[in-house]
Design an enzyme around this catalytic site. Structure first.
Site, PDB file in Angstrom:
ATOM      1  CB  SER A 232       9.677  -2.150  -7.897  1.00  0.00           C
ATOM      2  OG  SER A 232      10.278  -3.428  -7.720  1.00  0.00           O
TER       3      SER A 232
ATOM      4  CE1 TYR B 231       5.014  -4.026  -5.330  1.00  0.00           C
ATOM      5  CE2 TYR B 231       6.825  -5.045  -6.504  1.00  0.00           C
ATOM      6  CZ  TYR B 231       6.369  -4.133  -5.578  1.00  0.00           C
ATOM      7  OH  TYR B 231       7.253  -3.322  -4.919  1.00  0.00           O
TER       8      TYR B 231
HETATM    9  P1  NAD Z   1       5.738  -1.324   3.794  1.00  0.00           P
HETATM   10  O1  NAD Z   1       4.630  -2.302   3.662  1.00  0.00           O
HETATM   11  O2  NAD Z   1       6.741  -1.470   4.884  1.00  0.00           O
HETATM   12  O3  NAD Z   1       5.142   0.152   3.874  1.00  0.00           O
HETATM   13  C1  NAD Z   1       4.126   0.565   2.982  1.00  0.00           C
HETATM   14  C2  NAD Z   1       3.329   1.657   3.628  1.00  0.00           C
HETATM   15  O4  NAD Z   1       2.267   2.008   2.715  1.00  0.00           O
HETATM   16  C3  NAD Z   1       2.671   1.221   4.942  1.00  0.00           C
HETATM   17  O5  NAD Z   1       2.860   2.204   5.933  1.00  0.00           O
HETATM   18  C4  NAD Z   1       1.200   1.077   4.571  1.00  0.00           C
HETATM   19  O6  NAD Z   1       0.297   1.363   5.645  1.00  0.00           O
HETATM   20  C5  NAD Z   1       1.066   2.103   3.461  1.00  0.00           C
HETATM   21  N1  NAD Z   1      -0.097   1.831   2.601  1.00  0.00           N
HETATM   22  C6  NAD Z   1      -0.483   0.643   2.097  1.00  0.00           C
HETATM   23  N2  NAD Z   1      -1.634   0.788   1.412  1.00  0.00           N
HETATM   24  C7  NAD Z   1      -1.971   2.107   1.497  1.00  0.00           C
HETATM   25  C8  NAD Z   1      -3.051   2.861   1.010  1.00  0.00           C
HETATM   26  N3  NAD Z   1      -4.051   2.307   0.308  1.00  0.00           N
HETATM   27  N4  NAD Z   1      -3.080   4.193   1.279  1.00  0.00           N
HETATM   28  C9  NAD Z   1      -2.089   4.771   2.021  1.00  0.00           C
HETATM   29  N5  NAD Z   1      -1.057   4.092   2.515  1.00  0.00           N
HETATM   30  C10 NAD Z   1      -0.986   2.772   2.252  1.00  0.00           C
HETATM   31  O7  NAD Z   1       6.455  -1.338   2.361  1.00  0.00           O
HETATM   32  P2  NAD Z   1       7.879  -0.786   1.915  1.00  0.00           P
HETATM   33  O8  NAD Z   1       8.767  -1.937   1.700  1.00  0.00           O
HETATM   34  O9  NAD Z   1       8.300   0.307   2.784  1.00  0.00           O
HETATM   35  O10 NAD Z   1       7.503  -0.238   0.447  1.00  0.00           O
HETATM   36  C11 NAD Z   1       7.340   1.124   0.158  1.00  0.00           C
HETATM   37  C12 NAD Z   1       7.312   1.285  -1.351  1.00  0.00           C
HETATM   38  O11 NAD Z   1       8.530   0.796  -1.909  1.00  0.00           O
HETATM   39  C13 NAD Z   1       6.199   0.503  -2.029  1.00  0.00           C
HETATM   40  O12 NAD Z   1       5.667   1.271  -3.089  1.00  0.00           O
HETATM   41  C14 NAD Z   1       6.913  -0.713  -2.558  1.00  0.00           C
HETATM   42  O13 NAD Z   1       6.253  -1.284  -3.659  1.00  0.00           O
HETATM   43  C15 NAD Z   1       8.246  -0.125  -2.945  1.00  0.00           C
HETATM   44  N6  NAD Z   1       9.339  -1.103  -3.012  1.00  0.00           N
HETATM   45  C16 NAD Z   1       9.666  -1.847  -1.917  1.00  0.00           C
HETATM   46  C17 NAD Z   1      10.714  -2.751  -2.012  1.00  0.00           C
HETATM   47  C18 NAD Z   1      11.118  -3.607  -0.832  1.00  0.00           C
HETATM   48  O14 NAD Z   1      11.945  -4.494  -1.011  1.00  0.00           O
HETATM   49  N7  NAD Z   1      10.582  -3.376   0.358  1.00  0.00           N
HETATM   50  C19 NAD Z   1      11.432  -2.877  -3.213  1.00  0.00           C
HETATM   51  C20 NAD Z   1      11.076  -2.096  -4.298  1.00  0.00           C
HETATM   52  C21 NAD Z   1      10.026  -1.194  -4.180  1.00  0.00           C
END
Ligand code: NAD
Length: 257
Positions: free
Chosen positions: A140, A153
């Site tokens: 991130s 986080y």
């Molecule tokens: P999201 O919540 O839409 O999707 C996350 C997915 O991870 C979901 O399908 C969920 O079921 C799965 N998950 C959660 N806990 C789990 C576990 N214990 N075991 C297996 N699967 C699990 O989130 P997103 O926005 O798509 O984020 C994806 C990644 O990107 C994350 O690592 C997040 O930290 C990172 N990220 C997101 C953003 C953003 O703005 N959305 C920005 C920077 C980084």
């Protein structure tokens, strides 16, 4: 450049950015294993709809026994994994560190950091036995800076970059490259929840938070999930053959180091 004949695992691919990554890799020919704690049928359907191949395997990355059971299922299907994208992650709660319950802190690190370690530990042997592979960890922009109310986080994502560099050094002799992506706020359901969380914690309106997050970005906008998927695609491809231990910012210019 094609990924035909490659097997790719994307964790957390049932929704959000992970689904976009799975689709992107499948469109280029990879055979996808969608690993998620929640049902991945919608992602599997989306991949098949574009002519790709995908299966869903349930996996809670934060539970050692579940990851081991998942790896056993992977071994039943294939003797070699080429690509692993560690994308599964949770937001944590919006709390100042001084108000942070230990359980909340530990839960976030357990999923975001320990979960990645467990999946790599169980899956990398399937890369080593086949002569190599590519791992991408989804970190991130807050792996590059501090952010009030998000200490758990932030810590989990900074640590993920340290683990990325260490794995890169430990696995380079096995022909495995390990890199990371650091996205800024990405459009989607989750970012709405995160902005609401910040609005509540900081006493601002949701519209204020959205405006501020866009304004502080040189490109004056949030990131699209396909823009993250494209960088992951680059890192798992031969185009990035000289890169390991790197973290690429996908932040619209917000982070430049
Ligand atoms: P999201 O919540 O839409 O999707 C996350 C997915 O991870 C979901 O399908 C969920 O079921 C799965 N998950 C959660 N806990 C789990 C576990 N214990 N075991 C297996 N699967 C699990 O989130 P997103 O926005 O798509 O984020 C994806 C990644 O990107 C994350 O690592 C997040 O930290 C990172 N990220 C997101 C953003 C953003 O703005 N959305 C920005 C920077 C980084």
């Amino acid at each position: 450049m094609t990924l035909l004949g490659k097997t790719a695992i994307v964790t957390g691919a049932a929704a959000g950015i992970g689904r976009h990554i799975a689709l992107r890799l499948a469109q280029d020919g990879a055979q996808l294993l969608v690993a998620d704690i929640q049902d991945g049928a919608a992602t599997v359907d989306a991949v098949r709809a574009v002519g790709g191949q995908a299966d869903y395997l349930k996996c809670d990355v934060s539970e050692e026994s579940a990851v081991q059971a998942f790896a056993a299922q992977v071994r039943e299907r294939t003797d070699h994994v080429d690509i692993l994208v560690n994308n599964a992650g949770i937001n944590g709660e919006a709390r100042l560190i001084l108000d942070m319950p230990l359980a909340a802190w530990e839960r976030t690190l357990r999923v975001n950091l320990t979960g990645t370690m467990l999946v790599v530990r169980e899956i990398a042997p399937l890369m080593i036995s086949g002569g190599g592979g590519r791992i991408v960890n989804v970190a991130s922009n807050v792996a590059r800076r501090g952010l009030p109310f998000r200490g758990d986080y932030v810590a989990s994502k900074w640590a993920l970059l340290g683990m990325t560099q260490t794995l890169a050094l430990e696995l380079v002799g096995h022909g495995i490259r390990v890199n990371a992506v650091c996205p800024g706020p990405v459009e989607g359901d989750r970012i709405e929840q995160v902005m609401e969380m910040h609005a509540l914690a900081e006493g601002r309106t949701l519209a204020d938070v959205r405006r501020a997050w866009s304004e502080e970005t040189p490109m004056k906008r949030l990131i699209e999930p396909d823009e993250v998927a494209a960088v992951v695609r680059f890192l798992v491809g031969d185009e990035s053959s000289a890169m390991t231990g790197q973290a690429l910012n996908v932040t619209g210019g917000f982070i430049m180091t």
